[in-house]
Design an enzyme around this catalytic site. Structure first.
Site, PDB file in Angstrom:
ATOM      1  CB  CYS A 105      -0.941   0.103   1.188  1.00  0.00           C
ATOM      2  SG  CYS A 105      -2.143  -1.211   1.269  1.00  0.00           S
ATOM      3  CE  LYS A 142      11.891  -2.806  -5.220  1.00  0.00           C
ATOM      4  NZ  LYS A 142      12.427  -4.128  -5.530  1.00  0.00           N
ATOM      5  CE  LYS A 168      14.102 -11.163  -9.228  1.00  0.00           C
ATOM      6  NZ  LYS A 168      14.725 -11.120  -7.943  1.00  0.00           N
ATOM      7  CD  GLU A 190      10.370 -11.922  -7.397  1.00  0.00           C
ATOM      8  OE1 GLU A 190      10.191 -11.355  -6.332  1.00  0.00           O
ATOM      9  OE2 GLU A 190      11.385 -11.726  -8.099  1.00  0.00           O
ATOM     10  CG  ASN A 208       1.420   0.979   4.356  1.00  0.00           C
ATOM     11  OD1 ASN A 208       2.569   1.359   4.430  1.00  0.00           O
ATOM     12  ND2 ASN A 208       1.123  -0.266   4.121  1.00  0.00           N
ATOM     13  N   GLY A 209      -0.886  -0.793   6.350  1.00  0.00           N
ATOM     14  CA  GLY A 209      -0.567  -1.644   7.500  1.00  0.00           C
ATOM     15  C   GLY A 209      -1.694  -2.620   7.770  1.00  0.00           C
ATOM     16  CG  HIS A 241      19.387 -36.662  -3.380  1.00  0.00           C
ATOM     17  ND1 HIS A 241      19.666 -37.960  -3.048  1.00  0.00           N
ATOM     18  CD2 HIS A 241      20.592 -36.048  -3.483  1.00  0.00           C
ATOM     19  CE1 HIS A 241      20.971 -38.121  -2.919  1.00  0.00           C
ATOM     20  NE2 HIS A 241      21.558 -36.969  -3.188  1.00  0.00           N
ATOM     21  CD  GLU A 263      17.402 -13.100  -6.842  1.00  0.00           C
ATOM     22  OE1 GLU A 263      16.824 -13.617  -5.881  1.00  0.00           O
ATOM     23  OE2 GLU A 263      17.052 -12.006  -7.312  1.00  0.00           O
ATOM     24  CD1 TRP A 313       0.067  -6.230  -3.045  1.00  0.00           C
ATOM     25  CD2 TRP A 313      -0.373  -6.835  -0.940  1.00  0.00           C
ATOM     26  NE1 TRP A 313       0.416  -7.556  -2.899  1.00  0.00           N
ATOM     27  CE2 TRP A 313       0.155  -7.944  -1.630  1.00  0.00           C
ATOM     28  CE3 TRP A 313      -0.719  -6.987   0.396  1.00  0.00           C
ATOM     29  CZ2 TRP A 313       0.343  -9.194  -1.017  1.00  0.00           C
ATOM     30  CZ3 TRP A 313      -0.544  -8.223   1.001  1.00  0.00           C
ATOM     31  CH2 TRP A 313      -0.015  -9.301   0.289  1.00  0.00           C
ATOM     32  NE  ARG A 343       4.644   1.702   0.021  1.00  0.00           N
ATOM     33  CZ  ARG A 343       5.581   1.444   0.923  1.00  0.00           C
ATOM     34  NH1 ARG A 343       6.842   1.597   0.598  1.00  0.00           N
ATOM     35  NH2 ARG A 343       5.265   1.037   2.125  1.00  0.00           N
TER      36      ARG A 343
END
Ligand code: G6P
Length: 611
Positions: A2, A606, A488, A491, A99-100, A507, A484, A73, A27
């Site tokens: 947010c 983000k 990427k 995402e 926001n929160g 395995h 990583e 968000w 955000r």
């Protein structure tokens, strides 16, 4: 998570707020809204992007020099027009952005309903503004006092801004656990979740601290604690440049940020490394070098890409500084009663410096007596301010939701810290420190060479853009790089991908390999090179497709792999800084070819300021 923006001054608020929301859209981007004062307190909100909100505003008279805006968000309540912020109070005389997460919102809501309040949305945030109004009406007090008393009843995290129909030059803000910056202009104020919406108007800012309330009225800013103790606002001057938060001709922020890495790693090293003298100077840790060097162990807490940087750091710290390191997901660490002994050092790694789990993990470590340090990108962020000391990564603002330049900057800083400790502990000779430092100084140039592969990787991406799954393999320093690379791709292109230590493939993941499965192998020259070559053969024997990242001049792997991407040679400790670049490009181009929104991937944000 947010984004909030607010303005009060003598300019038109709507264009400033809309532009600010666009800057903060990374955000959250499932709905957006704005409240303006134009005779009435008008709230306009819309599910979707800020651009959808703009359509709603099109043709409306928005004449107002005060306003609050929000990009959401979703946490409580699905993304729709009603759940979007701002929220009105019951009388519609007040409006709030938040926001929160309010953890006790259900009990507060029940109490308010029993007192006659009715609610339009499913959000926790709407409860706040009803609570504030209820307190104001029943205590016949100022809005500032009502906000203060309300926040004393709230459990959870918040950054809020409230405006009042009858106070055309007043904004009230409060914070606990979610970031809030106040920009101080000439007779005008800007409030936002970070400095990016503010920087083109003023670089003078005040970071609100937890449990502080700001009242802006008639051109004056007053800050108080939630216990009503006046505070002197500390005005800082930011060095951020406007162009650093714009796309600068690139199609996406992510692409711009990938290409920035040669520069950002250079910025991160500048003034900190002196190979001739085997010296590392980290101003932020100047007084703490001995504490870190004498630690019994180092614990690293982080999330997402920053956790991957932590994993690289584990290998680097243990190899160079010979201190035991544990890397923990912040979210796990904080809920599992970890053992922390005196003398333990905890490092938090965080691009934003605001990730709720990382922040809480640090708070826990601090409570248990650890020395806590930060590696953050955002100057003045909550983690940077909570820690005893730390090192900024100086990567510049990272806007693309998928982290790229922050990762390489984090690894660079962590390498510098490892070298600094190695020197103090005598675990490396001065000669070895000089050699590694010189090599580190050459990394920006090597990254620039790795960046030249973009067009070639774009072609490889076209071949695999429709794959359903990807496997990423690496060993040693390249194992976290494999993780990583897979993250990427997941995402931003929504292709399922897994990163594995190459030897572990036997395995489990090997069962998945067939002619449909692209396998990205990071197979640069180091001590495990021969073993990785065997792993490539195991994949080929099962008809998997190999995309290999190899050291320039490799003569063997090109004869086995379907595609080869060369990167310049460097010391194995530094290889992640170079070998990650092709993986960033691969995910980027595949996502673009699949028509995905690269900078704002679905469901992600983000800055994850909720746990
Ligand atoms: C989110 C972002 C990731 C980031 C992670 C940790 O998930 O989308 O890119 O790596 O948070 O964020 P931090 O700001 O703490 O590094």
């Amino acid at each position: 998570m947010c984004g909030i923006v607010a303005y009060v001054g003598d300019k038109q608020a709507a264009p400033i707020i809309i532009k600010g929301l666009k800057r903060l859209e990374y955000r959250g981007y499932d709905s957006a809204g704005i409240a303006l004062l134009n005779g009435k307190l008008n709230v306009y909100k819309k599910q979707g992007k800020v651009a959808d909100l703009e359509q709603v505003l099109d043709g409306k008279t928005l004449n107002s020099t005060i306003g609050i805006g929000h990009t959401r968000w979703a946490t409580h309540g699905e993304p729709n027009d009603v759940n979007a912020h701002p929220h009105y109070s019951g009388s519609k005389n007040l409006a709030l952005i938040h926001n929160g997460i309010i953890e006790n919102y259900e009990s507060l809501k029940k109490e308010l309903i029993s007192r006659g309040h009715t609610f339009d949305s499913d959000t926790d945030s709407e409860v706040l503004i009803h609570l504030i109004e209820d307190i104001r009406d029943n205590n016949d007090c100022t809005l500032g006092r009502a906000v203060r008393l309300a926040m004393q009843q709230v459990i959870g995290a918040y950054a809020i801004v409230v405006m009042d129909k009858d106070a055309p030059s007043q904004l009230i803000a409060a914070r606990k656990g979610s970031p809030l910056v106040i920009g101080v202009g000439k007779g005008e104020f800007f409030l936002a979740s970070d400095a990016t919406p503010i920087i083109e108007y003023t670089n003078e800012v005040v970071y609100l601290d937890d449990y502080e309330i700001a009242v802006i009225n008639e051109g004056e800013l007053e800050v108080k604690s939630h216990k009503d103790v006046p505070k002197t606002p500390y005005i800082q001057t930011l060095e951020m440049e406007l162009e650093s938060i714009e796309k600068g001709g690139y199609e996406h922020f992510m692409l711009k940020e990938i290409f920035e890495q040669s520069r950002s790693i250079g910025d991160c090293l500048r003034g900190r490394i002196y190979p001739k003298d085997a010296l590392i100077k980290l101003g932020g840790l100047r007084k703490h070098g001995n504490t870190i060097a004498n630690a019994n162990r180092i614990i690293i807490v982080a999330c997402g890409t920053s956790w991957h940087a932590g994993l690289v750091a584990e290998y680097i710290f243990e190899e160079l500084a010979r201190i035991p390191v544990e890397v923990e997901y912040a979210s796990e660490f904080r809920y599992r009663n970890p053992i922390i002994n005196e003398g333990d050092v905890v490092f938090a790694i965080s691009q934003s410096g605001e990730t709720a789990d990382t922040l809480a993990a640090l708070e826990l470590a601090k409570k248990k007596g650890a020395h806590i340090y930060g590696v953050c990108n955002v100057v003045g962020s909550s983690i940077a301010r909570l820690t005893d000391a730390g090192v900024y990564t100086h990567a510049g603002p990272e806007i693309g939701v998928a982290s790229t330049k922050a990762f390489t900057a984090q690894v660079t800083v962590l390498t510098l810290i490892a070298l600094m400790i190695a020197k103090k502990r005598n675990s490396l000779s001065d000669e070895a420190i000089k050699e590694l430092s010189r090599e580190l100084e050459s990394v920006p140039e090597k990254v620039a060479i790795a960046l030249e592969n973009a067009a070639e990787i774009e072609k490889i991406s076209a071949v695999y853009k429709d794959a359903k799954n990807f496997l990423y393999l690496g060993r040693g320093y390249n194992f976290p790089v494999a993780l990583e690379g897979a993250l990427k791709l997941k995402e931003i292109s929504y292709i399922h991908a897994e990163g594995y230590p190459a030897a572990e493939m036997k395995h489990g993941p090997i069962a998945l390999i067939d002619e449909e499965m692209p396998v990205v192998v990071i197979a640069t020259r180091d001590s495990s090179y021969d073993k990785v070559v065997s792993n490539i053969q195991e994949v080929k024997a099962r008809k998997g497709k190999i995309i290999a990242v190899v050291t320039k001049g490799d003569a063997l792997i090109p004869s086995m792999a379907d595609h080869v991407i060369e990167v310049p040679d460097t010391h194995p400790v530094l290889m992640p800084l170079v070998s990650v670049i092709p993986l960033q490009f691969l995910s980027y181009y595949i996502a673009v070819m699949r028509g995905c929104n690269v900078d704002q991937p679905r469901n992600l944000a983000k800055s994850v300021t909720v746990e």
